[in-house]
Design a protein around this motif. Structure first.
Motif, PDB file in Angstrom:
ATOM      1  N   ILE A  33       8.192  -7.745  53.212  1.00 40.24           N
ATOM      2  CA  ILE A  33       7.579  -7.789  54.548  1.00 40.24           C
ATOM      3  C   ILE A  33       6.314  -8.274  54.488  1.00 40.24           C
ATOM      4  O   ILE A  33       5.659  -9.167  55.411  1.00 40.24           O
ATOM      5  CB  ILE A  33       7.688  -6.435  55.062  1.00 40.24           C
ATOM      6  N   ARG A  36       1.057 -10.480  51.080  1.00 40.84           N
ATOM      7  CA  ARG A  36       0.044 -10.803  50.498  1.00 40.84           C
ATOM      8  C   ARG A  36      -0.851  -9.252  50.433  1.00 40.84           C
ATOM      9  O   ARG A  36      -1.878  -9.363  50.098  1.00 40.84           O
ATOM     10  CB  ARG A  36      -0.828 -11.562  51.804  1.00 40.84           C
ATOM     11  N   ARG A  47      -0.724   2.334  57.461  1.00 40.89           N
ATOM     12  CA  ARG A  47      -1.854   1.569  56.929  1.00 40.89           C
ATOM     13  C   ARG A  47      -3.136   1.964  57.797  1.00 40.89           C
ATOM     14  O   ARG A  47      -2.954   1.938  59.007  1.00 40.89           O
ATOM     15  CB  ARG A  47      -1.480   0.295  56.792  1.00 40.89           C
ATOM     16  N   ASN A  49      -7.404   1.457  58.395  1.00 42.60           N
ATOM     17  CA  ASN A  49      -8.703   0.652  57.971  1.00 42.60           C
ATOM     18  C   ASN A  49     -10.019   1.736  58.452  1.00 42.60           C
ATOM     19  O   ASN A  49      -9.603   2.497  59.280  1.00 42.60           O
ATOM     20  CB  ASN A  49      -9.228  -0.479  58.531  1.00 42.60           C
TER      21      ASN A  49
ATOM     22  N   PRO B  22      -3.505 -14.760  56.746  1.00 43.72           N
ATOM     23  CA  PRO B  22      -2.099 -14.602  55.874  1.00 43.72           C
ATOM     24  C   PRO B  22      -1.058 -14.608  56.718  1.00 43.72           C
ATOM     25  O   PRO B  22      -1.144 -13.897  57.985  1.00 43.72           O
ATOM     26  CB  PRO B  22      -2.318 -13.145  55.310  1.00 43.72           C
ATOM     27  N   VAL B  24       2.694 -13.403  58.033  1.00 44.77           N
ATOM     28  CA  VAL B  24       3.458 -11.912  57.838  1.00 44.77           C
ATOM     29  C   VAL B  24       4.575 -12.211  58.550  1.00 44.77           C
ATOM     30  O   VAL B  24       4.840 -12.761  59.570  1.00 44.77           O
ATOM     31  CB  VAL B  24       2.655 -10.712  58.280  1.00 44.77           C
ATOM     32  N   THR B  25       5.890 -11.502  57.939  1.00 41.73           N
ATOM     33  CA  THR B  25       7.276 -11.771  58.583  1.00 41.73           C
ATOM     34  C   THR B  25       7.112 -10.486  59.075  1.00 41.73           C
ATOM     35  O   THR B  25       7.219  -9.442  58.514  1.00 41.73           O
ATOM     36  CB  THR B  25       8.043 -11.825  57.281  1.00 41.73           C
ATOM     37  N   PRO B  26       7.464 -10.636  60.455  1.00 42.62           N
ATOM     38  CA  PRO B  26       7.640  -9.273  61.195  1.00 42.62           C
ATOM     39  C   PRO B  26       9.036  -8.615  60.867  1.00 42.62           C
ATOM     40  O   PRO B  26      10.033  -9.185  60.846  1.00 42.62           O
ATOM     41  CB  PRO B  26       7.425  -9.471  62.714  1.00 42.62           C
ATOM     42  N   ARG B  66      -3.079 -11.739  65.209  1.00 42.24           N
ATOM     43  CA  ARG B  66      -3.638 -10.593  65.334  1.00 42.24           C
ATOM     44  C   ARG B  66      -5.021 -10.656  65.091  1.00 42.24           C
ATOM     45  O   ARG B  66      -4.970 -11.252  63.844  1.00 42.24           O
ATOM     46  CB  ARG B  66      -2.997  -9.467  65.181  1.00 42.24           C
ATOM     47  N   VAL B  68      -8.733  -8.320  63.871  1.00 42.79           N
ATOM     48  CA  VAL B  68      -8.960  -7.150  63.739  1.00 42.79           C
ATOM     49  C   VAL B  68     -10.349  -7.036  63.864  1.00 42.79           C
ATOM     50  O   VAL B  68     -11.255  -7.819  63.179  1.00 42.79           O
ATOM     51  CB  VAL B  68      -8.623  -6.541  62.462  1.00 42.79           C
ATOM     52  N   PHE B  79      -5.277  -3.457  56.261  1.00 50.65           N
ATOM     53  CA  PHE B  79      -4.699  -4.279  57.024  1.00 50.65           C
ATOM     54  C   PHE B  79      -5.922  -5.388  57.484  1.00 50.65           C
ATOM     55  O   PHE B  79      -6.668  -4.611  57.772  1.00 50.65           O
ATOM     56  CB  PHE B  79      -3.738  -4.054  57.669  1.00 50.65           C
ATOM     57  N   GLY B  80      -5.363  -6.354  57.747  1.00 49.55           N
ATOM     58  CA  GLY B  80      -6.548  -7.043  58.411  1.00 49.55           C
ATOM     59  C   GLY B  80      -5.869  -8.146  59.722  1.00 49.55           C
ATOM     60  O   GLY B  80      -4.601  -7.941  59.892  1.00 49.55           O
ATOM     61  N   TYR B  84       1.814 -13.355  62.352  1.00 43.98           N
ATOM     62  CA  TYR B  84       3.134 -13.121  62.326  1.00 43.98           C
ATOM     63  C   TYR B  84       3.966 -14.412  62.748  1.00 43.98           C
ATOM     64  O   TYR B  84       3.868 -14.964  63.551  1.00 43.98           O
ATOM     65  CB  TYR B  84       3.667 -12.062  63.260  1.00 43.98           C
TER      66      TYR B  84
END
Lengths: 148, 128
Positions: A33, A36, A47, A49, B22, B24-26, B66, B68, B79-80, B84
């Motif tokens: 999923i 990275r 998760r 921050n 990056p 990301v695959t949702p 998205r 952040v 996460f940053g 998606y």
């Protein structure tokens, strides 16, 4: 005879390398999923921050598909506990093709770098992101000492 | 199909800007009944305006970015900002003008109704 042994050893070494590669391949398999982010495993879900803005600590949590009634936050001193559950409602009369989104209950606890004032904590949930602002307790804030 | 392409101008600028994030695959859930297909995708932190859904030639392209907000010093970050992106094959029997999309709690809910012609029909037998 010795050269044979060397060759055998070389082969075994190569097999070890192959085995460790295979091991990491299996690990990668678990985190398709989010490739990275290697830390995206089940152990640290959801998760988060953590930012320090001086007076406040800011905790940002990724909780897609969780309504605000399903999240519990518990704070005591510098201990923060997040728990909740994610439900998947399969609509009535539908066949299921794919279910990748996990439906589970989660719980995660943290030791914050400072004690926080639990009464003044604010939390908001927007687009599946929970943002909490935790004011540092008076004791944890820097103080100016007047010299007499 | 070539007409469709003319209707959706490609924003090359946007694609280039997003490429640094990056990808990301949702995670998705897909459900189907006789009338429609439902697709639920986890896209936490994506604003409604930053989601694009394109259908062309039997492919559904879903993407969203998205951001952040960083305020203060980062203590830890798991996460940053991310993009998606996922592509799905959809049957030609989807009633494209009537597709509905809804974003709630960071989950995109797509409702893909089937064309009347594609729905199963019961044949009544008449007796003479």
């Amino acid at each position: 005879m010795w050269t044979r042994m060397n060759e055998l050893e070389k082969m075994l070494n190569n097999m070890d390398i192959f085995r460790s590669r295979l091991g990491s391949a299996f690990q990668d398999f678990d985190r398709v999923i989010e490739q990275r982010h290697p830390w995206a495993t089940a152990d640290n879900y959801p998760r988060t921050n953590l930012n320090d803005t001086g007076d406040n600590l800011e905790v940002i949590v990724e909780v897609p598909g969780v309504s605000k009634d399903d999240i519990n936050v518990k704070i005591q001193g510098n201990y923060l506990e997040l728990s909740g559950k994610r439900t998947r409602e399969v609509p009535e009369g539908y066949t299921v093709h794919r279910t990748e989104r996990e439906a589970n209950s989660f719980s995660r606890s943290f030791t914050l770098p400072y004690e926080v004032d639990a009464d003044k904590v604010t939390a908001s949930l927007h687009n599946g992101i929970l943002t909490m602002s935790l004011p540092k307790s008076e004791a944890a804030k820097p103080k100016q000492i007047a010299i007499s | 199909m070539s007409d469709n392409k003319a209707l959706t101008p490609s924003n090359k600028h946007e694609v280039n800007a997003a490429r640094e994030l990056p990808v990301v695959t949702p995670a998705v859930d897909i459900f189907e009944n006789t009338n429609e297909i439902l697709l639920h995708a986890d896209m936490p932190g994506v604003e409604r305006e930053n989601i694009s859904i394109n259908i062309d030639n039997g492919k559904l392209y879903l993407s969203g970015t998205r951001t952040v907000t960083d305020s203060g010093a980062t203590r830890w970050q798991e996460f940053g900002a991310a993009e998606y992106s996922r592509t799905f094959s959809v049957p030609q029997s989807i009633d494209i003008p009537n597709i509905k999309a809804h974003l709630q709690d960071g989950v995109l809910q797509l409702q893909l109704p089937k064309l009347e012609a594609a729905k199963p029909k019961q044949i009544k037998i008449t007796t003479g």
